[in-house]
Motif scaffolding. Sequence first.
Motif, mmCIF file in Angstrom:
data_model
loop_
_atom_site.group_PDB
_atom_site.id
_atom_site.type_symbol
_atom_site.label_atom_id
_atom_site.label_comp_id
_atom_site.label_asym_id
_atom_site.label_seq_id
_atom_site.Cartn_x
_atom_site.Cartn_y
_atom_site.Cartn_z
ATOM 1 N N LYS A 1 17.966 38.838 12.164
ATOM 2 C CA LYS A 1 17.492 38.467 13.490
ATOM 3 C C LYS A 1 16.752 37.134 13.444
ATOM 4 N N LYS A 2 17.083 36.273 14.382
ATOM 5 C CA LYS A 2 16.395 34.986 14.456
ATOM 6 C C LYS A 2 15.054 35.125 15.157
ATOM 7 N N TYR A 3 14.998 36.046 16.128
ATOM 8 C CA TYR A 3 13.763 36.270 16.878
ATOM 9 C C TYR A 3 13.437 37.766 16.829
ATOM 10 N N GLU A 4 12.193 38.060 16.568
ATOM 11 C CA GLU A 4 11.777 39.446 16.449
ATOM 12 C C GLU A 4 11.598 40.112 17.810
ATOM 13 N N THR A 5 11.139 39.342 18.793
ATOM 14 C CA THR A 5 10.857 39.912 20.112
ATOM 15 C C THR A 5 11.528 39.076 21.196
ATOM 16 N N ASP A 6 11.604 39.676 22.390
ATOM 17 C CA ASP A 6 12.154 38.943 23.534
ATOM 18 C C ASP A 6 11.252 37.768 23.908
ATOM 19 N N GLY A 7 9.955 37.931 23.691
ATOM 20 C CA GLY A 7 9.030 36.846 23.999
ATOM 21 C C GLY A 7 9.301 35.615 23.151
ATOM 22 N N GLU A 8 9.569 35.822 21.864
ATOM 23 C CA GLU A 8 9.890 34.697 20.990
ATOM 24 C C GLU A 8 11.179 34.022 21.434
ATOM 25 N N ARG B 1 12.418 33.937 24.506
ATOM 26 C CA ARG B 1 12.176 33.180 25.740
ATOM 27 C C ARG B 1 11.442 31.878 25.454
ATOM 28 N N ARG B 2 10.444 31.949 24.565
ATOM 29 C CA ARG B 2 9.704 30.728 24.231
ATOM 30 C C ARG B 2 10.602 29.699 23.569
ATOM 31 N N ALA B 3 11.496 30.152 22.722
ATOM 32 C CA ALA B 3 12.431 29.224 22.073
ATOM 33 C C ALA B 3 13.374 28.600 23.095
ATOM 34 N N GLN B 4 13.837 29.407 24.053
ATOM 35 C CA GLN B 4 14.715 28.870 25.096
ATOM 36 C C GLN B 4 13.979 27.858 25.965
ATOM 37 N N GLN B 5 12.716 28.167 26.301
ATOM 38 C CA GLN B 5 11.925 27.226 27.102
ATOM 39 C C GLN B 5 11.696 25.924 26.346
ATOM 40 N N LYS B 6 11.451 26.035 25.037
ATOM 41 C CA LYS B 6 11.239 24.833 24.231
ATOM 42 C C LYS B 6 12.495 23.979 24.191
ATOM 43 N N GLN B 7 13.656 24.618 24.012
ATOM 44 C CA GLN B 7 14.918 23.873 24.003
ATOM 45 C C GLN B 7 15.176 23.217 25.353
ATOM 46 N N LYS B 8 14.871 23.943 26.431
ATOM 47 C CA LYS B 8 15.058 23.392 27.777
ATOM 48 C C LYS B 8 14.148 22.193 28.005
#
Length: 211
Positions: free
Chosen positions: A5-12, A14-21
Amino acid sequence: MGRPKKYETDGERRRAQQKQKHEWATRNQEYVRKQALRRYHSQKHLKPPRKYVKPKYSRAPLLPASRIKHIRRPCLHLNHETNLNRAMTALWKRATHDFFEHDGSTVLVHLYSHFIQVAHTHQGEEGVNMLNDLHLHVVDATKEAARICEEATRRDPGCIGEAFRCAKSLCRNIECVEKFYWESLVWYKSVGLEILQKKVFEGALVWTFWL
């Protein structure tokens, strides 16, 4: 073995997606701005035309608000003896007024709150003039920031010192403030305060990607 798994939680995630955006929007500011304006113009034509209703009584026309004359502040005194750190601090205060304690893009949240407060308190052309004057002061500050960068480069031709890095960061931050005022004013004058607030909430403005 399964793929880790690249991300352990849904919060991680979402934060990664927001950072990429955010990073993508920063690299493609001009494209995002054009897309936002294109959406606005495409939606504008969908609104039905307003019907003219003849007033039941006549009233005196509203007098236009007096235009505020922009008075440019004195240029910074820069030479080989100038303390650049003090000059940069003074210029940041010019650009952000009472919110100079906030650094980088975080200041935009406070400037936006002040923008809304001015627009609410001084409606119509008066408020537009006041906000436009604030924008012009920031435009002046961008020119002064460029002068500081030139002086920092003259002192550090290799562009590796702390003063040069701080000067470049100051230029970027003040440019963000200038673009914030420019874009917010364009929307405010075009569609009004209520729709501006709605679009900011939806993240339709370019500067919201920098937060």
